[in-house]
Design an enzyme around this catalytic site. Structure first.
Site, PDB file in Angstrom:
ATOM      1  N   LYS A  76       0.846  -1.193   0.000  1.00  0.00           N
ATOM      2  CA  LYS A  76       0.000   0.000   0.000  1.00  0.00           C
ATOM      3  C   LYS A  76       0.882   1.243   0.000  1.00  0.00           C
ATOM      4  CE  LYS A  76      -3.710   1.919   2.946  1.00  0.00           C
ATOM      5  NZ  LYS A  76      -4.473   1.686   4.193  1.00  0.00           N
ATOM      6  N   SER A 151      -9.404   1.590   3.350  1.00  0.00           N
ATOM      7  CA  SER A 151      -8.583   2.361   2.436  1.00  0.00           C
ATOM      8  C   SER A 151      -7.581   1.530   1.639  1.00  0.00           C
ATOM      9  CB  SER A 151      -7.826   3.428   3.208  1.00  0.00           C
ATOM     10  OG  SER A 151      -6.940   2.847   4.141  1.00  0.00           O
ATOM     11  N   SER A 175      -9.247  -0.803   7.484  1.00  0.00           N
ATOM     12  CA  SER A 175      -8.745  -0.636   6.125  1.00  0.00           C
ATOM     13  C   SER A 175      -8.090  -1.855   5.499  1.00  0.00           C
ATOM     14  CB  SER A 175      -7.766   0.530   6.067  1.00  0.00           C
ATOM     15  OG  SER A 175      -8.488   1.716   5.986  1.00  0.00           O
TER      16      SER A 175
END
Ligand code: GLN
Length: 475
Positions: A76, A151, A175
């Site tokens: 990420k 996210s 997330s």
């Protein structure tokens, strides 16, 4: 080339059916095929990944490779890797290069994992749909009209789409788990402090944990095993000895006590198909002889407000450093210093991030600090204590990961409250600091994945993953 676990990859490597180079090339081809539609990777580390693959092939043939040889991982865009850009999917970090390598990445590399690229996410990990990214939304592999969740949307969807075997996401309030649920993969949020946060761009430091996204429990357990443990660079990393996560504990003979929150499992609060799937899951556990009981958790309505008060407060403090001077984006031709700060931050941050900085500054400001921030801290303590009490009587707490499956791009972005409220099941584990895992539970009639979530006692990831594995096998 849809491998579902490192074990099958290692098997094919040993048989000479593939090489690490051909494996990486396969993933690169897959990324090139789907990325224009799905928007999952911000940057692909093609040359570096192939060069490492070659070196690892050589080490494998000498019998000297690490336990993660053949593991191709995406990260990420909030996890630092020296020599690579990092942006937290924000304009404000435009052109900024990582000065350090996150401890988790260092530990993966030391065991011969390959990092294939950095993945799209909500800006500064704030969001539940990946729509708050400077790079635009990531899209659900099962239906590109829909969101991936967030996210860590790009990270979860990359695994589901076969662009990498595993990803690392970060989980402050769901997330890792919520996009895992939307995309149909496994996602683990470890106990707070189990994994070092060194090299993770902070959102809310007392909530943030890095966690793996995978297609098998075994891969999540192995990644956790490699990443977990104290780190001198992060003083919130725990000194508790690391348990045995891998090989996944065999617990199929055991009978567990599983609680679910009665107030949460109601037909009006949940999408009908999620409600049905969650009930079917609980029924299956009952039939296997586990003790399944509803419990009352009167604090349920306070979870989301408490979470958003505290995380915005921490975020407003953490994000002060992005001032147009020290990092990334800087406004053009400022009139004076104040204008430089104001315009750099106004132009550099997206709407959601600005909203949260303002809200966080408000709840921390004189006059409101006691009414909001301090109250929320007290509520957090009560939530934690009551959760601990539940986990003294039960082994696990079950819930769906989210109240609904993946929604359409644009459907909720105008209604932030409904987006925040949908975090109700995931924020609980971060408020309480306990480990939780989202697993593929069912599909809707339209073919969308539905995630289930199991949370457990602090630092007992081993038994948690063992149980998730045994329940997944018996589904
Ligand atoms: N959706 C939650 C939020 O927007 C969780 C985000 C996260 O875990 N990073 O805060």
């Amino acid at each position: 080339m849809h491998y579902s676990s490192l074990e099958t990859i290692r098997h094919d490597l040993a048989q000479g059916k593939i090489t690490v180079v051909s494996l990486v090339q396969g993933y690169l081809d897959r990324i090139a095929e789907v990325n224009p539609t799905l928007n999952l990777f911000i940057e692909v580390f093609e040359a570096e990944a192939l060069a490492r693959a070659k070196a690892i092939d050589a080490r494998l043939s000498e019998g000297k490779a690490g336990v993660l040889a053949g593991m191709v991982v995406g990260i990420k865009d909030v996890i630092c890797m020296e020599g690579h850009l990092i942006s937290a999917s924000s304009r404000i970090l435009q052109g900024f290069e990582s000065q350090i390598t996150a401890t988790v990445v260092e530990r993966l590399l030391a065991e011969d994992a390959i990092i294939i690229g950095r993945q799209n996410c909500d800006e500064f990990a704030m969001g539940s749909s990946n729509e708050n990214s400077f790079y635009g939304p990531a899209r659900l592999p099962a239906d590109p009209e829909r969101v991936t969740g967030g996210s860590s949307g790009g990270s979860a969807a990359s695994v589901a789409a076969g662009c990498c075997l595993a990803s690392l996401g970060s989980d402050t309030g769901g997330s890792v788990r919520q996009p895992a649920g939307f995309c149909g993969v496994y996602g683990v949020k470890p106990t707070y402090g189990r994994i070092s946060r060194w090299g993770l761009i902070a959102y809310a430091s007392s909530f943030d944990q890095i966690g793996p996204l995978t297609r098998s429990v075994a891969d999540a357990a192995l990644l956790l095993q490699v990443m977990a443990g104290p780190d001198g660079k992060d003083h919130t990393s725990s000194q508790q000895p690391v348990g045995t996560y891998f090989p996944v504990q065999e617990v199929s003979g055991e009978k567990f006590r599983i609680a679910y929150l009665e107030e949460a499992m109601t037909p009006h609060g949940l999408d009908p198909e999620v409600y049905a799937a969650a009930n079917a899951w609980l029924e299956a556990r009952r039939n296997e002889g586990h003790e399944v009981k509803p419990i009352s958790f009167p604090l349920l309505p306070y979870l989301v407000p408490c979470y958003y008060l505290l995380t915005t407060a921490e975020a407003s403090s953490n994000l002060q450093r992005f001032d147009g001077i020290r990092y990334g984006y800087r406004a053009n031709q400022p009139k004076d210093l104040r204008d430089l700060y104001v315009r750099s931050r106004t132009e550099g941050f997206g709407e959601e991030v600005k909203k949260r900085i303002l809200l966080g500054a408000f709840v921390l400001s004189a006059g409101f600090y006691e009414a909001y921030y301090q109250q929320a801290q007290k509520v957090r303590r009560i939530i934690r204590d009551q959760t601990t009490a539940v986990l003294e009587e039960f082994d696990f707490i079950f819930s769906p990961t989210s109240p609904s499956p993946a929604f359409k791009v644009g459907e909720k972005s105008k209604d932030p409250i409904s987006m925040y409220l949908a975090d109700i099941f995931t924020v609980h584990a971060n408020l309480a600091g306990i480990p939780a895992c989202s697993f593929p539970m069912a599909f809707t009639t339209g073919g969308l994945p539905i995630g289930g979530q199991l949370s457990g006692k602090p630092f007992e990831e081993g038994i948690l993953l063992g149980a998730v594995q045994s329940f997944s096998n018996s589904q």
